[in-house]
Design an enzyme around this catalytic site. Structure first.
Site, mmCIF file in Angstrom:
data_model
loop_
_atom_site.group_PDB
_atom_site.id
_atom_site.type_symbol
_atom_site.label_atom_id
_atom_site.label_comp_id
_atom_site.label_asym_id
_atom_site.label_seq_id
_atom_site.Cartn_x
_atom_site.Cartn_y
_atom_site.Cartn_z
ATOM 1 N N CYS A 53 -19.790 1.400 7.994
ATOM 2 C CA CYS A 53 -19.009 0.832 9.098
ATOM 3 C C CYS A 53 -17.816 1.756 9.318
ATOM 4 O O CYS A 53 -16.944 1.859 8.451
ATOM 5 C CB CYS A 53 -18.560 -0.593 8.735
ATOM 6 S SG CYS A 53 -17.484 -1.367 9.966
ATOM 7 N N ARG A 104 -18.443 -2.865 17.531
ATOM 8 C CA ARG A 104 -17.632 -4.067 17.303
ATOM 9 C C ARG A 104 -16.352 -4.061 18.137
ATOM 10 O O ARG A 104 -15.551 -3.121 18.062
ATOM 11 C CB ARG A 104 -17.287 -4.208 15.817
ATOM 12 C CG ARG A 104 -16.493 -5.486 15.490
ATOM 13 C CD ARG A 104 -16.348 -5.685 13.994
ATOM 14 N NE ARG A 104 -17.666 -5.782 13.377
ATOM 15 C CZ ARG A 104 -18.055 -5.032 12.352
ATOM 16 N NH1 ARG A 104 -17.241 -4.151 11.811
ATOM 17 N NH2 ARG A 104 -19.266 -5.186 11.856
ATOM 18 N N CYS A 152 -16.210 -9.734 5.386
ATOM 19 C CA CYS A 152 -15.612 -8.478 4.947
ATOM 20 C C CYS A 152 -14.330 -8.750 4.164
ATOM 21 O O CYS A 152 -13.493 -9.542 4.600
ATOM 22 C CB CYS A 152 -15.302 -7.591 6.149
ATOM 23 S SG CYS A 152 -14.735 -5.928 5.679
ATOM 24 N N CYS A 174 0.837 -1.199 0.000
ATOM 25 C CA CYS A 174 0.000 0.000 0.000
ATOM 26 C C CYS A 174 0.877 1.256 0.000
ATOM 27 O O CYS A 174 1.850 1.348 0.743
ATOM 28 C CB CYS A 174 -0.911 -0.005 1.230
ATOM 29 S SG CYS A 174 -2.031 1.425 1.281
ATOM 30 N N CYS A 220 -19.244 -7.102 3.226
ATOM 31 C CA CYS A 220 -18.625 -5.819 3.551
ATOM 32 C C CYS A 220 -17.300 -5.725 2.802
ATOM 33 O O CYS A 220 -16.652 -6.741 2.559
ATOM 34 C CB CYS A 220 -18.395 -5.718 5.055
ATOM 35 S SG CYS A 220 -17.587 -4.182 5.595
ATOM 36 N N CYS A 243 0.072 5.077 6.851
ATOM 37 C CA CYS A 243 -0.605 4.885 8.137
ATOM 38 C C CYS A 243 0.393 4.281 9.123
ATOM 39 O O CYS A 243 0.939 3.201 8.887
ATOM 40 C CB CYS A 243 -1.812 3.970 7.976
ATOM 41 S SG CYS A 243 -2.970 4.499 6.687
#
Length: 332
Positions: free
Chosen positions: A196, A268, A104, A60, A136, A64
């Site tokens: 979400c 969650r 998901c 990626c 998801c 982050c």
């Protein structure tokens, strides 16, 4: 005839001071209040069981600070191209057999591009939807057209976490803005897809940052249908590798406050659960958590497996929430 939901008491005009006062209540008092709200708006003892699969791993371009999939960090995560339809459907079937009702799929993309890989993901969505699971995706940023295509393919929910407060955001991520995240959530909402969105604690943020993130979520025009509360799982090679583990009481405060602020949302208990024993998880359920991820991995980090969770459910008297429950209840 449509059945009216329990919308009385839902608020979107919380102030920072009100949220701060809630968050800082004595913890046992906070748990009791959250448990009462939970009982009013949710089916107690019912927990949504979800499984998360990394369909495209690593490489990626984002930065982050918590993420082992960022290409710029040396974390030992191997880069894998997009999985095949057959591999994904086999994983979804295993998840269903293990008791999951939501599946998901995550791809380590900064944003969705209109190319063959996106077309493949759309086919995956259709295939998983055909299995009777809520589907998801978390694929990075999406525009309105892409969100509409996902909806047409049968996507039920889209995950796009805020991660932290707006004030703290730039210390965690510099390759996209807070507004970028909010715009993606708006595009998902416009397409009629369930939202979400939650965040991560343990990033080195202050309590004010945690309260600020909850403020943003709880003052949205419509609360996210799912609010994941993640505890950082420090990964060697990332800038946050030396962060201490978040305590269960910090998780409880976040979960209980989220439950009170957003009574109808699924809250969650997400990343970091693998480090919790059953007693600690039980406290989180008591505080209003009613959704978990199960299966041995959350994208690339460890997670309790199906058998462990099945044993915990039996011990605590919990039962899995059915797929598409809201749609089933809406029609008389």
């Amino acid at each position: 005839m449509m059945q009216n939901g329990l919308n009385e008491g839902l608020r979107n005009n919380w102030s920072l001071e009100e949220i701060k006062e809630l968050y800082n209540k004595p913890v046992l008092e906070l748990i009791v209040e959250a448990a009462n709200v939970h009982k009013q708006y949710q089916a107690t003892g019912e927990v949504q069981v979800c499984t998360l699969l990394s369909v495209k791993t690593g490489g990626c371009p984002e930065d982050c600070a918590y993420c082992p999939q960022a290409a710029r960090y040396n974390t030992g995560v191997d880069v894998h191209k997009l999985m095949s339809q057959e591999q994904v459907l086999a994983s979804a079937q295993r998840a269903k057999e293990g008791g999951s009702t939501r599946f998901c799929m995550g791809a380590a993309w900064r944003e969705v591009r209109d190319n063959r890989d996106f077309d493949k993901v759309l086919n995956m969505v259709k295939g998983v939807n055909d299995l009777g699971l809520e589907v998801c995706c978390t694929l990075g940023m999406v525009n309105e057209y892409q969100a509409e295509r996902l909806k047409e393919a049968g996507l039920y929910a889209y995950n796009h976490n805020l991660d932290t407060s707006e004030d703290n955001y730039a210390s965690i991520i510099t390759t996209r803005t807070y507004d970028d995240r909010l715009n993606t959530i708006d595009n998902v909402r416009k397409a009629g897809i369930s939202v979400c969105s939650g965040g991560i604690i343990g990033l080195g943020e202050t309590e004010e940052d945690r309260i600020g993130m909850l403020y943003t979520l709880s003052t949205m025009e419509q609360h996210p249908e799912s609010v994941p509360v993640n505890a950082l799982v420090p990964v060697k090679g990332t800038p946050l590798e030396n962060q201490p583990r978040v305590s269960v009481w910090e998780m409880v405060r976040m979960i209980a406050t989220a439950r009170i602020l957003m009574p109808k949302s699924m809250v969650r208990l997400s990343a970091g659960r693998e480090a919790m024993d059953v007693t600690e998880q039980a406290l989180c359920f008591l505080a209003g958590a009613n959704s978990i991820f199960t299966g041995e991995k959350l994208l690339t980090t460890p997670n309790p497996d199906f058998d462990q969770d099945r044993a915990m459910f039996q011990l605590l008297g919990l039962k899995p929430r059915k797929s598409f429950k809201e749609e089933t209840q809406a029609v008389c």
